[in-house]
Design an enzyme around this catalytic site. Structure first.
Site, PDB file in Angstrom:
ATOM      1  N   ILE A 245     -21.283   3.696 -18.191  1.00  5.38           N
ATOM      2  CA  ILE A 245     -20.792   2.505 -18.156  1.00  5.38           C
ATOM      3  C   ILE A 245     -22.129   1.451 -18.645  1.00  5.38           C
ATOM      4  O   ILE A 245     -22.647   1.477 -18.564  1.00  5.38           O
ATOM      5  CB  ILE A 245     -20.928   1.586 -16.479  1.00  5.38           C
ATOM      6  CG1 ILE A 245     -20.502   3.389 -15.432  1.00  5.38           C
ATOM      7  CG2 ILE A 245     -20.580   1.101 -15.802  1.00  5.38           C
ATOM      8  CD1 ILE A 245     -18.708   2.637 -15.494  1.00  5.38           C
ATOM      9  N   HIS A 246     -20.508   0.881 -19.559  1.00  7.65           N
ATOM     10  CA  HIS A 246     -21.642  -0.082 -20.021  1.00  7.65           C
ATOM     11  C   HIS A 246     -20.637  -1.513 -20.497  1.00  7.65           C
ATOM     12  O   HIS A 246     -21.291  -2.179 -20.920  1.00  7.65           O
ATOM     13  CB  HIS A 246     -22.655   0.114 -21.089  1.00  7.65           C
ATOM     14  CG  HIS A 246     -20.861   0.747 -22.493  1.00  7.65           C
ATOM     15  ND1 HIS A 246     -20.216   1.541 -22.912  1.00  7.65           N
ATOM     16  CD2 HIS A 246     -20.329  -0.313 -23.360  1.00  7.65           C
ATOM     17  CE1 HIS A 246     -19.386   1.644 -23.365  1.00  7.65           C
ATOM     18  NE2 HIS A 246     -19.691   0.175 -24.214  1.00  7.65           N
ATOM     19  N   ARG A 247     -19.498  -1.297 -19.945  1.00  9.34           N
ATOM     20  CA  ARG A 247     -18.686  -2.526 -20.466  1.00  9.34           C
ATOM     21  C   ARG A 247     -18.736  -3.844 -19.778  1.00  9.34           C
ATOM     22  O   ARG A 247     -18.717  -3.552 -18.676  1.00  9.34           O
ATOM     23  CB  ARG A 247     -16.717  -2.271 -20.650  1.00  9.34           C
ATOM     24  CG  ARG A 247     -16.602  -2.936 -21.365  1.00  9.34           C
ATOM     25  CD  ARG A 247     -15.079  -2.243 -21.766  1.00  9.34           C
ATOM     26  NE  ARG A 247     -15.774  -0.094 -22.729  1.00  9.34           N
ATOM     27  CZ  ARG A 247     -15.705  -1.163 -23.880  1.00  9.34           C
ATOM     28  NH1 ARG A 247     -15.939  -1.943 -24.904  1.00  9.34           N
ATOM     29  NH2 ARG A 247     -15.693   0.194 -24.654  1.00  9.34           N
TER      30      ARG A 247
ATOM     31  N   ARG B 278     -28.160  -2.283 -20.963  1.00 15.70           N
ATOM     32  CA  ARG B 278     -27.020  -3.420 -20.447  1.00 15.70           C
ATOM     33  C   ARG B 278     -27.036  -3.014 -18.736  1.00 15.70           C
ATOM     34  O   ARG B 278     -27.684  -4.128 -17.920  1.00 15.70           O
ATOM     35  CB  ARG B 278     -25.953  -3.797 -20.908  1.00 15.70           C
ATOM     36  CG  ARG B 278     -24.451  -4.365 -20.230  1.00 15.70           C
ATOM     37  CD  ARG B 278     -23.327  -4.868 -20.840  1.00 15.70           C
ATOM     38  NE  ARG B 278     -23.177  -5.123 -22.314  1.00 15.70           N
ATOM     39  CZ  ARG B 278     -23.287  -6.910 -22.388  1.00 15.70           C
ATOM     40  NH1 ARG B 278     -23.876  -7.913 -21.149  1.00 15.70           N
ATOM     41  NH2 ARG B 278     -23.122  -6.981 -23.570  1.00 15.70           N
TER      42      ARG B 278
ATOM     43  N   ASP C  20     -16.332   4.194 -18.823  1.00 16.53           N
ATOM     44  CA  ASP C  20     -15.743   2.419 -19.658  1.00 16.53           C
ATOM     45  C   ASP C  20     -16.063   3.248 -21.020  1.00 16.53           C
ATOM     46  O   ASP C  20     -14.875   1.734 -21.500  1.00 16.53           O
ATOM     47  CB  ASP C  20     -15.905   2.020 -18.972  1.00 16.53           C
ATOM     48  CG  ASP C  20     -17.364   1.295 -19.146  1.00 16.53           C
ATOM     49  OD1 ASP C  20     -18.051   1.801 -19.983  1.00 16.53           O
ATOM     50  OD2 ASP C  20     -17.705  -0.069 -17.943  1.00 16.53           O
TER      51      ASP C  20
END
Ligand code: UD1
Ligand code: UDP
Length: 355
Positions: free
Chosen positions: A200-202, A235, A274
């Site tokens: 998950i990073h978006r 992030r 994502d």
């Protein structure tokens, strides 16, 4: 004029893509490539590890422009890339994908009147709230040559009036990479027990606390019945810092290198992500995937039944998409991303146009 091109990379997925094209360019010979790293990703496990594992040579220039707001990051890159282009005097500038490094490279080339070549052109999520959508629309609008990975990308460009001979469908360079490095991935299983791999990073998923909380809630629920491994993008790490309850029961890893990631993907029961690249790698490795987004650029995977979308705001929808992916038989594999020779096509074209 020397047959010189200037390549811009900066973020993790771009190292994977550029590795294949740079290698093909060297094999063709006759083209000098000046490699510029913007520094957008800078940790060893977000940058150097890819250069080492994928055999990318040291960049000729590292601009060291990491972090910062979109405007600050892109603006600083624009200034520094303009200088690099003027100094190198290339015949063309080559950019990849849809990051801020892509945008800055595209703008700098266009303003200097240097032809722009865009690898992975034509992808559209049709969601302009995504920074990546803005970046790719600008890069495609400005590009002289657009190397599209899929027929859908060619159609998207046609709908915007961007047509052959500017557009070339070449296949997906990430598929080339997955094929090329398959042999180097350790044959032993990552872990014996079944597990789910998640990434998950978006920005739209991590920067909105309620969305991030819904996603992690789903992962914690899944972790009660199956191990969940989450290599954590910096992030996302920053967003959950100080709140370990959010990831309780989830196996957190630091970002892993490319070869380790391919192994984690290969041995996973289901992949939840994502990421753009990871969605495709799931398919390359024959693993079912849930994309935690409302839309995807890689629509052909959803249409073919290899990927399913799950609303990031609804943890129940994520869990039930996961259960479906685990339960349902996978469809037959069909070729969606070319034949593994996309990078050769790009390099061959560059060698041709730069002579
Ligand atoms: C960027 C791309 C995204 C791509 C992703 C791949 C843009 C707008 N976004 O997102 O399209 O999918 O890369 O991973 O270009 N950080 C570190 N160490 C690093 C790199 C980043 O700590 O090596 C931290 C910094 O605090 C930074 C934050 O992560 O501010 C976000 O990094 P940034 O490159 O701006 O965006 P990504 O989320 O990585
Ligand atoms: N990747 C990796 N280690 C990780 C996470 C991802 O090597 O911990 C690789 C992944 O295999 C793929 C690429 O990074 O090749 C995808 O990058 P990312 O998900 O950061 O960006 P996106 O594709 O969404 O732009």
């Amino acid at each position: 004029m020397p047959n010189r091109i200037l390549t811009i990379v900066g973020a993790r997925p771009q190292f994977v893509k550029a590795a294949m094209v740079s290698r093909a360019l060297s094999a063709f010979g006759g083209v000098e490539e000046v490699l510029v790293h913007t520094g957008q990703h800078y940790d060893d496990n977000m940058s150097s590890v890819f250069f080492r594992e994928l055999g990318i040579r040291e960049p000729d220039l590292n601009l060291q422009i990491g972090s910062g707001s979109h405007g600050a990051q892109t603006g600083q890159m624009l200034v520094a890339i303009e200088r690099a282009i003027v100094d190198a005097d290339p015949r063309a500038v080559l950019v990849y994908g849809d990051t801020n490094s892509t945008l800055a490279g595209a703008l700098a080339a266009a303003k200097l009147g240097v032809p722009l070549l865009h690898v992975e052109a034509g992808l559209r999520s049709f969601n302009r709230a995504m920074p990546e959508e803005v970046n790719r629309v600008v890069a495609d609008t400005l590009a002289s040559v657009l190397y599209a990975p899929t027929s859908r990308a060619v159609e998207n460009l046609a709908a915007e009036g961007i047509l052959a001979p500017r557009v070339l469908e070449v296949g997906d360079v990430m598929y080339d990479a997955a094929l090329s490095f398959r042999e180097r991935v350790s044959p032993s299983r990552y872990i014996a027990a079944p597990y789910v791999l998640a990434t998950i990073h978006r920005a739209e998923n991590t920067d909105d606390p309620s969305r991030l909380s819904a996603i992690l809630d789903a992962l914690r629920t899944i972790a009660r019945s199956c191990a969940v491994i989450l290599p954590l993008h910096p992030r996302t790490r920053a967003r959950i810092e100080g709140n370990p309850a959010l990831v309780e029961g989830i196996q957190i890893l630091k970002p892993v290198g490319y070869l380790e990631m391919l192994r984690l993907e290969r041995d996973a029961a289901v992949i939840l992500t994502d990421s753009g690249g990871v969605q495709k790698e799931a398919f390359f490795q024959g693993v079912p995937c849930v994309t935690i987004r409302r839309e995807t650029e890689w629509v052909e995977l959803v249409e073919a039944g290899w990927n399913r979308l799950a609303d990031p705001e609804r943890s129940d929808a994520i869990v039930s998409a996961y259960e479906g992916a685990l339960r349902d038989a996978l469809p037959a594999k069909i070729p969606l991303y070319g034949d593994g020779a996309a990078a050769q096509r790009v390099a061959g074209h560059i060698a041709g146009i730069s002579r």
